[in-house]
Enzyme design. Structure first.
Site, short mmCIF file in Angstrom:
data_model
loop_
_atom_site.label_atom_id
_atom_site.label_comp_id
_atom_site.label_asym_id
_atom_site.label_seq_id
_atom_site.Cartn_x
_atom_site.Cartn_y
_atom_site.Cartn_z
N ASN A 148 43.64 30.75 6.91
CA ASN A 148 44.00 29.42 6.63
C ASN A 148 43.46 29.50 5.15
O ASN A 148 42.53 29.73 4.87
CB ASN A 148 43.37 28.49 7.40
CG ASN A 148 45.28 27.50 7.35
OD1 ASN A 148 45.45 27.36 6.41
ND2 ASN A 148 45.43 27.05 8.95
N ARG A 149 42.70 28.16 4.70
CA ARG A 149 43.23 27.60 3.48
C ARG A 149 41.49 27.18 2.96
O ARG A 149 40.42 26.46 3.63
CB ARG A 149 44.23 26.73 3.10
CG ARG A 149 45.73 26.96 3.14
CD ARG A 149 46.40 26.40 3.24
NE ARG A 149 47.98 26.68 2.67
CZ ARG A 149 48.93 26.40 3.85
NH1 ARG A 149 48.17 27.71 4.76
NH2 ARG A 149 49.50 27.36 3.42
N HIS A 208 43.56 32.60 3.41
CA HIS A 208 43.05 33.90 4.23
C HIS A 208 42.71 35.44 3.45
O HIS A 208 42.52 36.54 4.10
CB HIS A 208 44.93 35.06 4.86
CG HIS A 208 45.81 33.80 5.70
ND1 HIS A 208 45.26 32.90 6.80
CD2 HIS A 208 46.98 34.07 6.20
CE1 HIS A 208 46.31 32.50 7.26
NE2 HIS A 208 47.25 33.54 6.88
N HIS A 225 46.58 36.86 14.62
CA HIS A 225 48.05 36.05 13.39
C HIS A 225 49.01 36.61 14.19
O HIS A 225 49.98 36.76 14.13
CB HIS A 225 47.97 36.23 12.35
CG HIS A 225 49.22 34.65 10.97
ND1 HIS A 225 50.46 34.98 11.55
CD2 HIS A 225 48.72 34.33 10.84
CE1 HIS A 225 50.79 33.63 10.97
NE2 HIS A 225 49.81 33.41 10.36
N TYR A 227 52.87 36.91 16.37
CA TYR A 227 53.55 35.71 15.88
C TYR A 227 54.45 36.59 17.10
O TYR A 227 54.79 38.21 17.88
CB TYR A 227 55.10 37.04 14.89
CG TYR A 227 54.29 35.89 13.45
CD1 TYR A 227 54.99 35.23 13.62
CD2 TYR A 227 53.15 36.85 13.07
CE1 TYR A 227 54.66 35.31 11.54
CE2 TYR A 227 53.08 36.81 11.68
CZ TYR A 227 53.79 35.60 10.74
OH TYR A 227 54.28 35.16 9.50
N ASP A 245 53.93 24.05 10.20
CA ASP A 245 52.47 25.10 9.87
C ASP A 245 51.48 23.73 9.84
O ASP A 245 50.85 23.27 8.98
CB ASP A 245 53.35 25.62 8.40
CG ASP A 245 52.07 26.19 8.15
OD1 ASP A 245 51.30 27.17 9.05
OD2 ASP A 245 52.23 27.10 7.04
N GLN A 263 46.77 26.66 14.86
CA GLN A 263 47.31 26.35 14.38
C GLN A 263 49.01 27.07 14.57
O GLN A 263 48.93 27.58 15.54
CB GLN A 263 47.06 27.25 12.71
CG GLN A 263 47.98 26.90 11.24
CD GLN A 263 47.64 26.54 10.79
OE1 GLN A 263 46.61 25.73 10.61
NE2 GLN A 263 48.61 25.91 9.83
N GLU A 309 47.81 30.07 16.25
CA GLU A 309 46.37 30.25 15.46
C GLU A 309 44.84 29.93 15.94
O GLU A 309 45.30 29.17 15.80
CB GLU A 309 46.88 30.96 14.01
CG GLU A 309 47.79 31.71 13.56
CD GLU A 309 48.38 31.27 12.53
OE1 GLU A 309 46.97 31.12 10.65
OE2 GLU A 309 49.12 30.99 12.06
#
Length: 353
Positions: free
Chosen positions: A83-84, A109, A182, A184, A254, A289, A317
């Site tokens: 993430n950020r 990331h 991550h 999906y 998100d 997340q 996540e």
């Protein structure tokens, strides 16, 4: 029921000549997981439905070249810090640490250090009721992170339907750590083009609103009365149709949810009506997340002739809060050098009666 088993085969060869392997775990009870040494990617996950029919329930790519071309729909392990991080910087013990800025002015990331692009060394193992693969990586501090770190990712697939991910890091220096999967998921099968029929229960009383770049604003907002309230099982697609300003901003979810409780506990249950499949998520992490595969630039070619579209899958996540290194009200996300960091997340699959 058969005994759990594991096998390895070549998936492809990287431009530098390094071999990417496919490690296939079978729980002996109808579930099979394919993990790639590249990025620890969960490339395939076959799970029976309520009628016994088996489908692949994760997005992935058919060939190595697709993974090297672009990073969409890559069900990889993300680290050293998923993430950020705002501005690509943080302060620690009076010193400003400068990281990469790979997403505008921010770090996303881990930039060039992202584990998703690294080829792990692998070793296979089995037990009485599980099959597993151990992935090893030497993190040299790419992306600007302080010091090196030994990285171990353990996948274990159990006979009872649990897929356990264990993350172990031994950093040389104090460092931010946030490792996640991550993956999906679409429980109707990876060829399904939308999330219709998926419901979610999420053990969170609050979430983190974000600005237009996806960076949390610092507010911890209650979910009550909003499209973010999954404390009772609710439709994901109905939530995505909400007029909530955060949903409109991101064209879906998100966002980090602030999980209730501490230690290993049930964090979420994802269910799909037509197949009867469900997936329980257990974690010791403080956040999760929820990402609904928003804004794919075009249909992405997947496996077995499938194409992936926006809103065709969901990521859950488990993580530290995004930008926790710069937000004093968020749980601490900097861990001591010279000590093992260990975290676990479990995805448990079953079918509704």
């Amino acid at each position: 029921m058969l005994k759990p088993s594991v096998q390895k085969k070549e998936f492809g060869i990287l431009p530098d000549g390094d071999i990417v392997y496919s490690c296939i775990l079978n729980n002996g009870n109808g579930i099979e997981a394919e993990i790639l040494t590249l990025g620890g990617i969960l490339n395939r996950l076959f799970v029976p439905d309520k009628k016994g029919a088996v489908s692949d329930v994760v997005l992935g790519r058919e060939r190595l070249e697709q993974y090297l071309g672009e990073g969409f729909c890559t069900s990889a392990i993300i680290g050293r810090f998923a993430n950020r991080i705002a501005g690509g910087t943080y302060e620690w013990n009076g010193t400003k640490v400068i990281l990469e800025q790979n997403y505008g002015k921010d770090l996303l990331h881990s930039g060039s250090g992202n584990y998703a692009s690294k080829n792990f060394a692998e070793s296979l193992f089995t037990g009485d009721n599980f099959a597993g693969v151990r992935l090893n990586l030497w993190d040299v501090g790419e992306g600007g992170f302080p010091g090196k770190a030994e990285v171990i990712v353990l996948y274990r697939l159990f006979a009872d339907g649990r897929l356990e991910l264990e993350y172990r890091l031994l950093p040389e220096k104090d460092t931010p750590i946030n490792v996640t999967s991550h993956a999906y998921f679409n429980l109707a099968g990876q060829e399904r083009e939308n999330l219709q029929g998926h419901t979610l229960w999420l053990n969170a009383d609050a979430y983190l609103p974000a600005d237009s770049t996806g960076m949390p604003t610092g507010e911890i907002r209650k979910v009550e009365g909003t499209a973010f309230d999954f404390r009772k099982k609710a439709s994901i697609t109905e939530g995505m149709e909400s007029e909530d300003e955060q949903i409109l901003l991101f064209h879906g979810y998100d966002h980090n949810f602030c999980l209730n409780g501490r230690g290993m506990r049930k964090a979420a249950v994802l269910s799909e009506e037509s197949s009867g499949r469900y997936m329980e998520v257990y974690t010791d992490m403080p956040g999760m997340q929820l990402f609904t595969t928003n804004n794919l630039p075009q249909p992405v070619s997947g496996k077995d002739g499938s194409y992936y579209f926006s809103h065709c899958a969901v990521c859950l996540e488990t993580q530290q809060y995004p930008n926790a290194v710069n937000e004093p009200d968020f749980p601490a996300a900097i861990f001591a050098g010279g000590k093992w960091y260990i975290s676990k997340t479990v995805f448990k699959f079953g079918v509704q009666e």
